[in-house]
Scaffold this motif. Structure first.
Motif, PDB file in Angstrom:
ATOM      1  N   ASN A 136      35.162  45.350 -44.161  1.00 26.75           N
ATOM      2  CA  ASN A 136      34.284  45.746 -43.311  1.00 26.75           C
ATOM      3  C   ASN A 136      33.350  44.830 -42.621  1.00 26.75           C
ATOM      4  N   ASN A 137      33.256  43.694 -43.237  1.00 26.33           N
ATOM      5  CA  ASN A 137      32.594  42.553 -42.470  1.00 26.33           C
ATOM      6  C   ASN A 137      33.270  42.179 -41.291  1.00 26.33           C
ATOM      7  N   ILE A 138      34.745  42.306 -41.423  1.00 32.70           N
ATOM      8  CA  ILE A 138      35.658  41.829 -40.124  1.00 32.70           C
ATOM      9  C   ILE A 138      35.523  42.875 -38.979  1.00 32.70           C
ATOM     10  N   ARG A 139      35.697  44.242 -39.497  1.00 31.67           N
ATOM     11  CA  ARG A 139      35.230  45.301 -38.349  1.00 31.67           C
ATOM     12  C   ARG A 139      33.887  45.267 -37.827  1.00 31.67           C
ATOM     13  N   LYS A 140      32.927  44.823 -38.667  1.00 33.84           N
ATOM     14  CA  LYS A 140      31.560  44.799 -38.086  1.00 33.84           C
ATOM     15  C   LYS A 140      31.518  43.404 -37.066  1.00 33.84           C
ATOM     16  N   ASP A 143      36.065  35.102 -32.542  1.00 31.06           N
ATOM     17  CA  ASP A 143      36.476  34.099 -33.587  1.00 31.06           C
ATOM     18  C   ASP A 143      36.493  34.472 -34.795  1.00 31.06           C
ATOM     19  N   VAL A 144      35.504  35.388 -35.248  1.00 34.88           N
ATOM     20  CA  VAL A 144      35.532  35.593 -36.764  1.00 34.88           C
ATOM     21  C   VAL A 144      36.766  36.445 -37.068  1.00 34.88           C
ATOM     22  N   VAL A 145      37.249  37.461 -36.099  1.00 37.45           N
ATOM     23  CA  VAL A 145      38.661  38.186 -36.348  1.00 37.45           C
ATOM     24  C   VAL A 145      39.883  37.119 -36.426  1.00 37.45           C
ATOM     25  N   ASP A 146      39.500  36.242 -35.384  1.00 38.55           N
ATOM     26  CA  ASP A 146      40.806  35.091 -35.336  1.00 38.55           C
ATOM     27  C   ASP A 146      40.789  34.419 -36.761  1.00 38.55           C
ATOM     28  N   LEU A 147      39.807  33.910 -37.126  1.00 36.75           N
ATOM     29  CA  LEU A 147      39.858  33.251 -38.400  1.00 36.75           C
ATOM     30  C   LEU A 147      40.251  33.820 -39.537  1.00 36.75           C
TER      31      LEU A 147
END
Ligand SMILES: NC(=O)c1ccc[n+]([C@@H]2O[C@H](COP(=O)([O-])OP(=O)(O)OC[C@H]3O[C@@H](n4cnc5c(N)ncnc54)[C@H](OP(=O)(O)O)[C@@H]3O)[C@@H](O)[C@H]2O)c1
Length: 421
Positions: A391-395, A403-407
């Motif tokens: 859920n945090n990735i989606r958010k 960058d968060v999604v890439d990480l």
């Protein structure tokens, strides 16, 4: 946005009808193939109406030059033909434009209904042949819903103004005593319906023709008018003083020769209103004495004069669209994380099942009730560990933090080529 939504368009806003029709795409299925192959687009939707030819696309990279080049080769044009006519926007502006389209704000006749049906048809056929995918399907479904809601709440389409009524008004302004003139409507499609409604409402008699007499008869039963055989009409236009032509014929139905012949046989003038795009009346007929030819360009001018009541609603609708765009943008960005999230869930589920099978084999457990309890336990553990990070990735994706999604992709060893949308 990790993925870009692009919109390239040529419309009546900066191209008169004789220019606009050159950009028409004849073989849409082939066009989809070409745009995907040569323009770095992995999803496409083409919207083509009498007033616009528009391409929506999704890609991680994009290149306007390649889009122009592909479009030019499909339409058989020189690449520089696009320089003055093409408009190009991406992401937020592309979403904004799509909402203007679905709510009728970008139409020649503000708030007209036809564009919504045309957009629905475009996305349905793109979806059926898999030219569009998860991003554009979601975007169009949402945009159609939002547009419908805006139309209903604002009442922008009320008041009986349409291409048809504007064409009739144009005829009234240019012809004395239209009631006494012999009028013919060629075509029995959507636009002809609008013309017929307007003629009927104003009490004008008219004939109707289309390729099959049966179709004209059915049309006249509901829309009024008198059905006439197509061959009869084509063999002589001299019976008529006013022609409304609204067909999708790919050639001139009303030719220079036929009108010359008609004018030789009659002593009154004739007014021809060609509502088609591409045009189905040869523009050369305008050079024949006594002939007045008008097309969608003049109708656009007439519309402008008649839009005051609807124009008052534009500001309110613009405000609603601006609010909706941010929400729409967030849900599109959220989609960018979906392939990763799906992949993680799939891998973890695979691991869970594998480990569960191993454990049950070691326990040699046969009691169905106990097996169920152990299985539910594994599901609960997995769910409680994975849900929050997913859920945090989606958010993060929704908030525009690629960058968060890439990480996360690196942490979960996600390879983009796994993507299945
Ligand atoms: N829809 C709009 O909002 C809108 C607005 C302004 C202008 N236009 C333009 O108006 C024209 C008609 O649009 P529409 O929406 O009314 O289309 P439509 O509903 O698809 O109707 C097309 C009409 O064209 C006739 N037709 C097709 N090919 C023909 C041919 N080879 N010879 C003779 N008749 C032929 C059809 O007759 P059959 O029944 O015999 O097939 C039908 O009556 C188009 O050029 C369009 O670009 C549309």
């Amino acid at each position: 946005m990790n993925q870009n939504i692009i919109n390239a368009r040529v419309t009546f806003r900066n191209s008169p009808i004789h220019i606009l029709e050159q950009f028409t795409i004849k073989d849409i299925e082939n066009a989809y193939e070409q745009f995907k192959k040569h323009s770095e687009l992995d999803e496409c939707v083409i919207i083509q109406t009498c007033n616009r030819i528009e391409l929506f696309g999704k890609s991680s990279t994009h290149n306007l030059d390649k889009i122009k080049k592909t479009w030019a080769s499909i339409a058989g044009l020189e690449e520089d033909a696009f320089n003055e006519n093409i408009e190009f926007v991406e992401n937020q502006e592309a979403l904004h434009h799509l909402l203007k389209l679905t709510s009728g704000l970008d139409s020649m006749v503000l708030g007209e209904e036809q564009i919504l049906g045309q957009i629905k048809n475009s996305i349905t056929s793109a979806r059926n042949i898999k030219a569009s995918g998860q991003h554009l399907n979601t975007l169009f479904d949402k945009a159609i819903r939002i547009g419908t809601r805006i139309r209903n709440s604002s009442g922008i389409g009320r008041g009986g103004i349409s291409v048809g009524s504007m064409a009739v008004k144009l005829a009234e302004e240019n012809i004395d005593e239209l009631k006494t003139k012999k009028t013919l409507l060629i075509g029995t499609g959507e636009v002809s319906t609008l013309v017929a409604k307007s003629l009927q409402r104003r009490g004008y008699a008219f004939d109707v023709t289309s390729r099959t007499i049966g179709r004209s008869q059915t049309f006249c039963e509901t829309m009024g008018g008198n059905p006439i055989k197509f061959e009869e009409v084509l063999s002589g236009f001299d019976n008529y003083d006013v022609l409304f032509v609204a067909t999708t014929a790919p050639y001139f139905l009303v030719t220079y020769e036929k009108i010359t012949e008609a004018m030789n046989n009659k002593n009154k003038g004739i007014m021809i209103l060609d509502l088609s795009n591409p045009r189905t009346v040869d523009e050369k007929v305008a050079t024949i004495g006594g002939v007045k030819l008008m097309n969608l360009d003049q109708i656009a001018e007439m519309v402008e004069k008649n839009m005051n009541a609807r124009l008052n609603k534009v500001k309110t609708i613009e405000n609603i669209i601006s609010e909706e765009v941010s929400i729409l943008e967030a849900s599109m960005k959220r989609l960018d994380a979906e392939p990763l999230v799906k992949d993680v869930f799939k891998n973890i589920e695979h691991l869970r099942e594998k480990e569960l099978r191993k454990a049950l084999q070691m326990l040699d457990e046969k009691d169905e009730r106990k097996i169920k309890i152990i299985e539910e336990l594994t599901k609960a553990v997995v769910e409680s560990i994975v849900s929050t990070p997913m859920n945090n990735i989606r958010k993060a994706s929704e908030q525009g933090k690629p960058d968060v999604v890439d990480l996360a992709s690196k942490l979960f060893d996600y390879k983009k080529h796994n993507q299945t949308d």
